[in-house]
Enzyme design. Structure first.
Site, short mmCIF file in Angstrom:
data_model
loop_
_atom_site.label_atom_id
_atom_site.label_comp_id
_atom_site.label_asym_id
_atom_site.label_seq_id
_atom_site.Cartn_x
_atom_site.Cartn_y
_atom_site.Cartn_z
N TYR A 124 31.98 37.77 49.43
CA TYR A 124 30.56 37.50 49.18
C TYR A 124 29.83 37.23 50.48
CZ TYR A 124 31.14 36.86 44.12
OH TYR A 124 31.38 37.04 42.79
N TYR A 163 38.98 38.99 44.19
CA TYR A 163 39.05 38.06 45.33
C TYR A 163 39.87 36.82 44.99
CZ TYR A 163 34.97 35.72 43.12
OH TYR A 163 34.11 35.09 42.26
N ARG A 173 40.50 36.29 41.13
CA ARG A 173 39.53 36.63 40.08
C ARG A 173 39.54 38.13 39.82
NH1 ARG A 173 35.17 34.59 38.30
NH2 ARG A 173 36.18 35.37 36.45
N HIS A 176 34.30 41.53 39.15
CA HIS A 176 33.21 41.23 38.20
C HIS A 176 31.86 41.30 38.87
CE1 HIS A 176 34.38 37.42 40.10
NE2 HIS A 176 33.09 37.15 40.07
N HIS A 178 28.21 39.28 38.48
CA HIS A 178 27.53 38.15 37.84
C HIS A 178 26.19 38.65 37.32
CE1 HIS A 178 30.16 34.89 39.43
NE2 HIS A 178 30.37 35.76 40.39
FE LIG Z 1 32.23 35.83 41.49
#
Ligand SMILES: [Fe+2]
Lengths: 256, 166
Positions: A124, A163, A173, A176, A178
Site C-alpha cells: 500500500y 500481503y 491476506r 482484495h 476495499h
Molecule cells: Fe487491505
C-alpha cells in the site's frame, strides 16, 4: 486471550480457532448474514468490538436520507486507477463493475463508490505499510466513481497482490479491493472488501472468516466475466453489491 | 429481500484513500456560527484508537436535511451536512460544523476502525435533547461546541444503534 499473544500464534492455531467457531456456527443452525464483530481469531478485534447488543431504533428522516454526491465531487477519470501517473502501473490490468442495489432490488443511483487497494506486489501507498515489497511509482491505488442511472459502477485498475500482516506468524491476506459505499439511506452505509475467485488464502484468513456463513462469505467474491474482458487489454470481474433493506416506502416506478 | 453484502473492516491502510482536504470541515472554522464536535475513540482497555475514521451526517440548523453535492470539494458556502474525520495518533477526531436543528437534534455517526469488523452507528445528541433511553449519547457542551467520546468496548461502552428492518 489477549492481543499480545498475537505475534506468537501460528497459522495452525488460528485455523483451529476458525474451525471451532465454524463448527459451533454449523451446529447452531441459525443463519447469520452479517459479519461478526466479536471474532477473536482476528486479534485486533478483541478490544474493539462492543459487548452489548445494539439498541434497536427507528431511523429518523435524517437517517432515511443519504448525503448527495455529484459531478462537483468527482472527476470521471478517478474511476481509472491506471492513469493517475505519468507511466503505466505494473500488474495485471483489470476492470471491476457491478450494480449497487438495496435489498428490494432497487438500484442505488448516482451514488458515491470509493475503492482503495495494494499494488500488484501487495504494497500500500501508506506510511504504516512495512511490507518489503516495492512501491510502484505509477500506482496510488485509490479510485472513486458515481453509480449510473442503473446503479452500475465501473473501475479500471490492476489486480492487487496478497500481503503479509501481523495477526499471527506467517499471516497473509487474500488479495482484495476495499470498497466504501453509500445507499439511499445513511443506514445503508457499508465498508467492505471484494475478493477474487478461488483464492487459496480464504480458509486461512480470520477477517474473511469472520463472516461465519458460507453463502454470505461468497457474496464478497467477484466473478470472472469473460464478456467484461477486453481483447489485448484487461481481464473483467463482476461484483454486485446489495445494501441492507430500505425502510423507505417505494416510490412509484422505483421497483425494477 | 435479497441478502445483503456483508461488511468488512476498513483495515489499517485507509489513510491515503478515505481522508481528503476539507473532509472534517463542513464549514470554515472562521464562520461565526461554526461549532466544533470533537472527542476520542477508545478501545476496551481505554486506550486511544489512532486508526479509526468517522462519518458525520446531520441536519442543517433550520432542521432540513441537506441534499446538495459538494462534500468532496467544499466551496466554503454550501452546507452539505456530511463529513469525515480520521482519528489522530492520540485517538482524537474533530469536525467543524453547524448546530443541527429541527426534529433531529443530533449528529448521526458511523464508526470504522482497524480491528472493527463492521461499521457501527451511533448518535451524538445535543445536550438535553436525547430521549430517556439514549441519555448517555448526549454530547457535552464546551466553549466552542460539543465533546463526544466513542468507547468501542467496556464499562462505559457507547450505545450503538441498529436500524435493521426486522
Ligand atoms: Fe487491505
Amino acid at each position: 486471550m489477549t492481543s499480545s499473544d498475537a505475534a506468537t500464534a501460528t497459522q495452525a492455531g488460528i485455523s483451529a480457532e476458525i474451525a471451532a467457531i465454524a463448527h459451533e456456527y454449523d451446529g447452531a443452525g441459525v443463519v447469520e448474514t452479517a459479519t461478526r464483530l466479536d471474532y477473536p481469531p482476528y486479534r485486533s478485534s478483541i478490544l474493539r468490538h462492543p459487548t452489548k447488543a445494539a439498541f434497536q431504533l427507528d431511523p429518523e428522516e435524517l437517517e432515511l436520507c443519504s448525503p448527495v454526491f455529484g459531478q462537483r465531487d468527482i472527476d470521471p477519470l478517478e474511476a481509472d486507477l491506471t492513469i493517475q501517473h505519468r507511466g503505466e502501473p505494473i500488474g495485471e490490468r483489470m476492470t471491476v463493475s457491478g450494480r449497487v442495489t438495496d435489498g428490494d432490488g432497487r438500484p442505488v443511483r448516482h451514488q458515491l463508490v470509493e475503492i482503495w487497494q495494494a499494488n500488484a506486489g501487495g504494497r500500500y501507498v501508506h506510511q504504516r505499510d512495512q511490507h518489503p515489497a516495492p512501491l510502484d511509482p505509477n500506482f496510488t491505488g485509490m479510485g472513486r466513481c458515481l453509480t449510473d442511472g442503473d446503479g452500475t459502477y465501473r473501475f479500471t485498475t490492476i489486480k492487487p497482490g496478497a500481503y503479509p500482516w501481523r495477526n499471527h506468524h506467517n499471516a497473509w491476506r487474500p488479495a482484495h479491493l476495499h470498497f466504501s459505499l453509500f445507499g439511499t439511506e445513511f443506514t445503508q452505509r457499508l465498508v467492505t472488501q471484494m475478493y477474487f475467485p478461488g483464492d487459496p488464502l480464504f480458509a486461512l484468513d480470520p477477517i474473511f472468516q469472520a463472516i461465519t456463513d458460507r453463502d454470505a462469505r461468497d457474496r464478497l467474491v467477484a466473478t470472472y466475466d469473460h464478456d467484461e474482458t477486453r481483447p489485448e487489454w484487461s481481464l473483467g470481474y463482476r461484483w454486485d453489491i446489495v445494501l441492507s433493506g430500505s425502510r423507505r416506502t417505494p416510490l412509484e416506478g422505483d421497483v425494477e | 429481500m435479497t441478502a445483503p453484502t456483508p461488511g468488512q473492516t476498513v483495515g489499517p491502510f485507509f489513510g491515503f484513500a478515505l481522508p481528503y482536504d476539507g473532509d472534517h470541515q463542513l464549514v470554515p472554522p472562521t464562520r461565526p456560527d461554526a461549532i466544533r464536535l470533537h472527542g476520542r475513540v477508545l478501545d476496551g482497555a481505554g486506550d486511544p484508537v489512532p486508526d479509526a475514521i468517522l462519518d458525520l451526517w446531520q441536519a442543517a440548523p433550520d432542521g432540513t436535511v441537506p441534499q446538495v453535492e459538494g462534500s468532496l470539494h467544499r466551496d466554503g458556502y454550501t452546507f452539505t451536512g456530511w463529513g469525515r474525520a480520521a482519528t489522530d495518533r492520540t485517538g482524537r477526531y474533530q469536525f467543524t460544523t453547524l448546530r443541527p436543528g429541527g426534529a433531529a437534534p443530533y449528529f448521526a455517526i458511523a464508526v470504522f476502525a482497524r480491528g472493527l469488523l463492521d461499521r457501527l452507528f451511533t448518535r451524538a445528541y445535543l445536550p438535553g435533547a436525547a430521549p430517556a433511553a439514549l441519555r448517555s449519547l448526549e454530547a457535552v457542551a464546551d466553549d466552542r461546541g460539543f465533546g463526544f467520546d466513542i468507547r468501542l468496548q467496556g464499562e462505559d461502552e457507547t450505545v450503538f444503534l441498529s436500524f435493521a428492518r426486522d
